[in-house]
Design a protein around this motif. Structure first.
Motif, PDB file in Angstrom:
ATOM      1  N   ARG A  46      21.788  81.066   8.216  1.00 17.19           N
ATOM      2  CA  ARG A  46      21.549  81.794   7.026  1.00 17.19           C
ATOM      3  C   ARG A  46      22.989  82.646   6.753  1.00 17.19           C
ATOM      4  O   ARG A  46      23.251  82.645   5.495  1.00 17.19           O
ATOM      5  N   ALA A  47      23.780  82.924   7.749  1.00 12.60           N
ATOM      6  CA  ALA A  47      25.127  83.537   7.529  1.00 12.60           C
ATOM      7  C   ALA A  47      25.964  82.590   6.525  1.00 12.60           C
ATOM      8  O   ALA A  47      26.542  83.080   5.583  1.00 12.60           O
ATOM      9  N   LEU A  48      26.024  81.353   7.009  1.00 14.11           N
ATOM     10  CA  LEU A  48      26.604  80.301   6.267  1.00 14.11           C
ATOM     11  C   LEU A  48      26.216  80.175   4.804  1.00 14.11           C
ATOM     12  O   LEU A  48      27.208  79.962   3.950  1.00 14.11           O
ATOM     13  N   GLN A  49      24.924  80.275   4.665  1.00 18.52           N
ATOM     14  CA  GLN A  49      24.435  80.093   3.148  1.00 18.52           C
ATOM     15  C   GLN A  49      25.028  81.523   2.485  1.00 18.52           C
ATOM     16  O   GLN A  49      25.447  81.277   1.278  1.00 18.52           O
ATOM     17  N   MET A  50      24.879  82.688   3.080  1.00 19.03           N
ATOM     18  CA  MET A  50      25.553  83.904   2.271  1.00 19.03           C
ATOM     19  C   MET A  50      26.829  83.957   2.083  1.00 19.03           C
ATOM     20  O   MET A  50      27.215  84.123   0.952  1.00 19.03           O
ATOM     21  N   LEU A  51      27.529  83.339   3.111  1.00 17.25           N
ATOM     22  CA  LEU A  51      29.122  83.311   3.115  1.00 17.25           C
ATOM     23  C   LEU A  51      29.544  82.416   1.854  1.00 17.25           C
ATOM     24  O   LEU A  51      30.288  82.378   0.933  1.00 17.25           O
ATOM     25  N   SER A  52      28.642  81.274   1.919  1.00 14.14           N
ATOM     26  CA  SER A  52      28.873  79.931   0.876  1.00 14.14           C
ATOM     27  C   SER A  52      28.751  80.663  -0.554  1.00 14.14           C
ATOM     28  O   SER A  52      29.461  80.567  -1.544  1.00 14.14           O
ATOM     29  N   SER A  53      27.472  81.431  -0.814  1.00 14.38           N
ATOM     30  CA  SER A  53      27.541  82.146  -1.921  1.00 14.38           C
ATOM     31  C   SER A  53      28.436  83.165  -2.069  1.00 14.38           C
ATOM     32  O   SER A  53      28.857  83.175  -3.412  1.00 14.38           O
ATOM     33  N   LYS A  54      28.847  84.086  -1.447  1.00 10.20           N
ATOM     34  CA  LYS A  54      29.872  84.921  -1.793  1.00 10.20           C
ATOM     35  C   LYS A  54      31.390  84.069  -2.041  1.00 10.20           C
ATOM     36  O   LYS A  54      31.915  84.534  -3.029  1.00 10.20           O
ATOM     37  N   ALA A  55      31.385  82.917  -1.456  1.00 14.94           N
ATOM     38  CA  ALA A  55      32.604  82.221  -1.450  1.00 14.94           C
ATOM     39  C   ALA A  55      32.791  81.725  -3.010  1.00 14.94           C
ATOM     40  O   ALA A  55      33.762  81.789  -3.688  1.00 14.94           O
ATOM     41  N   ALA A  56      31.481  81.078  -3.515  1.00 10.48           N
ATOM     42  CA  ALA A  56      31.479  80.330  -4.689  1.00 10.48           C
ATOM     43  C   ALA A  56      31.551  81.720  -5.839  1.00 10.48           C
ATOM     44  O   ALA A  56      32.369  81.259  -6.707  1.00 10.48           O
ATOM     45  N   SER A  57      31.091  82.763  -5.632  1.00 14.61           N
ATOM     46  CA  SER A  57      31.251  83.877  -6.565  1.00 14.61           C
ATOM     47  C   SER A  57      32.680  84.200  -6.688  1.00 14.61           C
ATOM     48  O   SER A  57      33.454  84.347  -7.857  1.00 14.61           O
ATOM     49  N   CYS A  58      33.339  84.472  -5.688  1.00 17.80           N
ATOM     50  CA  CYS A  58      34.843  84.813  -5.684  1.00 17.80           C
ATOM     51  C   CYS A  58      35.695  83.946  -6.182  1.00 17.80           C
ATOM     52  O   CYS A  58      36.587  84.200  -6.819  1.00 17.80           O
ATOM     53  N   PHE A  59      35.713  82.730  -5.834  1.00 21.32           N
ATOM     54  CA  PHE A  59      36.507  81.883  -6.003  1.00 21.32           C
ATOM     55  C   PHE A  59      36.232  80.820  -7.195  1.00 21.32           C
ATOM     56  O   PHE A  59      36.958  79.858  -7.609  1.00 21.32           O
ATOM     57  N   GLY A  60      34.824  80.852  -7.815  1.00 27.21           N
ATOM     58  CA  GLY A  60      34.531  80.049  -9.043  1.00 27.21           C
ATOM     59  C   GLY A  60      34.243  78.677  -8.687  1.00 27.21           C
ATOM     60  O   GLY A  60      34.861  77.599  -9.166  1.00 27.21           O
ATOM     61  N   ILE A  61      33.787  78.313  -7.347  1.00 25.87           N
ATOM     62  CA  ILE A  61      33.657  77.123  -6.739  1.00 25.87           C
ATOM     63  C   ILE A  61      32.176  76.849  -6.535  1.00 25.87           C
ATOM     64  O   ILE A  61      31.382  77.879  -6.608  1.00 25.87           O
ATOM     65  N   ASP A  62      31.574  75.704  -6.720  1.00 27.47           N
ATOM     66  CA  ASP A  62      30.361  75.446  -6.524  1.00 27.47           C
ATOM     67  C   ASP A  62      29.755  75.810  -5.215  1.00 27.47           C
ATOM     68  O   ASP A  62      30.308  75.504  -3.822  1.00 27.47           O
ATOM     69  N   GLU A  63      28.877  76.472  -5.145  1.00 25.67           N
ATOM     70  CA  GLU A  63      27.972  76.964  -3.864  1.00 25.67           C
ATOM     71  C   GLU A  63      27.734  75.921  -2.761  1.00 25.67           C
ATOM     72  O   GLU A  63      27.812  75.851  -1.506  1.00 25.67           O
ATOM     73  N   ALA A  64      26.892  74.859  -3.469  1.00 27.18           N
ATOM     74  CA  ALA A  64      26.492  73.964  -2.464  1.00 27.18           C
ATOM     75  C   ALA A  64      27.448  73.090  -1.873  1.00 27.18           C
ATOM     76  O   ALA A  64      27.396  72.764  -0.803  1.00 27.18           O
ATOM     77  N   THR A  65      28.696  73.067  -2.557  1.00 23.04           N
ATOM     78  CA  THR A  65      29.725  72.213  -2.080  1.00 23.04           C
ATOM     79  C   THR A  65      30.296  72.950  -0.989  1.00 23.04           C
ATOM     80  O   THR A  65      30.772  72.438   0.166  1.00 23.04           O
ATOM     81  N   VAL A  66      30.474  74.256  -0.977  1.00 25.27           N
ATOM     82  CA  VAL A  66      31.200  75.248   0.068  1.00 25.27           C
ATOM     83  C   VAL A  66      30.143  75.157   1.050  1.00 25.27           C
ATOM     84  O   VAL A  66      30.584  75.080   2.425  1.00 25.27           O
ATOM     85  N   LEU A  67      28.935  75.270   0.937  1.00 22.33           N
ATOM     86  CA  LEU A  67      27.692  75.248   2.289  1.00 22.33           C
ATOM     87  C   LEU A  67      27.813  73.892   2.984  1.00 22.33           C
ATOM     88  O   LEU A  67      27.872  73.964   4.112  1.00 22.33           O
ATOM     89  N   ARG A  68      27.838  72.979   2.151  1.00 17.55           N
ATOM     90  CA  ARG A  68      27.862  71.440   2.831  1.00 17.55           C
ATOM     91  C   ARG A  68      29.350  71.301   3.563  1.00 17.55           C
ATOM     92  O   ARG A  68      29.184  71.090   4.787  1.00 17.55           O
ATOM     93  N   ALA A  69      30.189  71.893   3.043  1.00 19.83           N
ATOM     94  CA  ALA A  69      31.452  71.875   3.917  1.00 19.83           C
ATOM     95  C   ALA A  69      31.329  72.917   5.129  1.00 19.83           C
ATOM     96  O   ALA A  69      32.046  72.122   6.224  1.00 19.83           O
TER      97      ALA A  69
END
Length: 151
Positions: free
Chosen positions: A23-46
């Motif tokens: 769940r932490a990885l999901q939340m971190l991916s969401s924050k990163a996507a928002s901050c950096f303008g990248i796709d959340e699902a891509t970040v989470l998968r990575a």
């Protein structure tokens, strides 16, 4: 390595609620996507893919989830203090209080190692972890982590 060019003040979060590592990885991916303008699902998968290779919990209450993301041109990072320590399966079995998320381009893998080394050096500086524990706000946490005057 100037960490202040990779982790900006607006990319620091305090009190992120995460009951589990996944769940932490999901939340971190969401924050990163928002901050950096990248796709959340891509970040989470990575991030999940990297975590499956072995824990990014480096010990002493710290995790450094990281991944290469296609299209990123330079390393970017987040600093997060969780609301409650999370079991990141760290190498020392100490629950994780802080996560430093690092994302970098496919060609920037050596950049990641330099950033990781800079974070590790900073965390080993006398008094930094204690001061980070006492910080109440994201601004205080950022200031403490980036400060050269900790003793």
């Amino acid at each position: 390595m100037d960490l202040s060019t990779i982790i900006l003040p607006e990319h620091v979060f305090v009190g992120l609620p995460a009951p589990t590592k996944w769940r932490a990885l999901q939340m971190l991916s969401s924050k990163a996507a928002s901050c950096f303008g990248i796709d959340e699902a891509t970040v989470l998968r990575a991030l999940e893919g990297r975590e499956k290779l072995g824990t990014t919990g480096i010990g002493n209450g710290v995790a450094v989830p990281h991944a290469a993301i296609a299209g990123m041109t330079r390393p970017r990072g987040l600093m997060v203090r969780f609301a409650h320590a999370v079991d990141f399966e760290a190498i020392d079995d100490v629950p994780t209080e802080w996560a430093f998320v690092l994302l970098f381009g496919e060609a920037g893998r050596s950049d990641y190692l330099n950033v990781l080394a800079a974070i590790a050096r900073r965390l080993r500086t006398e008094g930094v972890l204690k001061a980070m524990r006492q910080a109440k706000t994201a601004a205080e946490l950022y200031s403490v982590f980036m400060s050269e005057a900790i003793v």
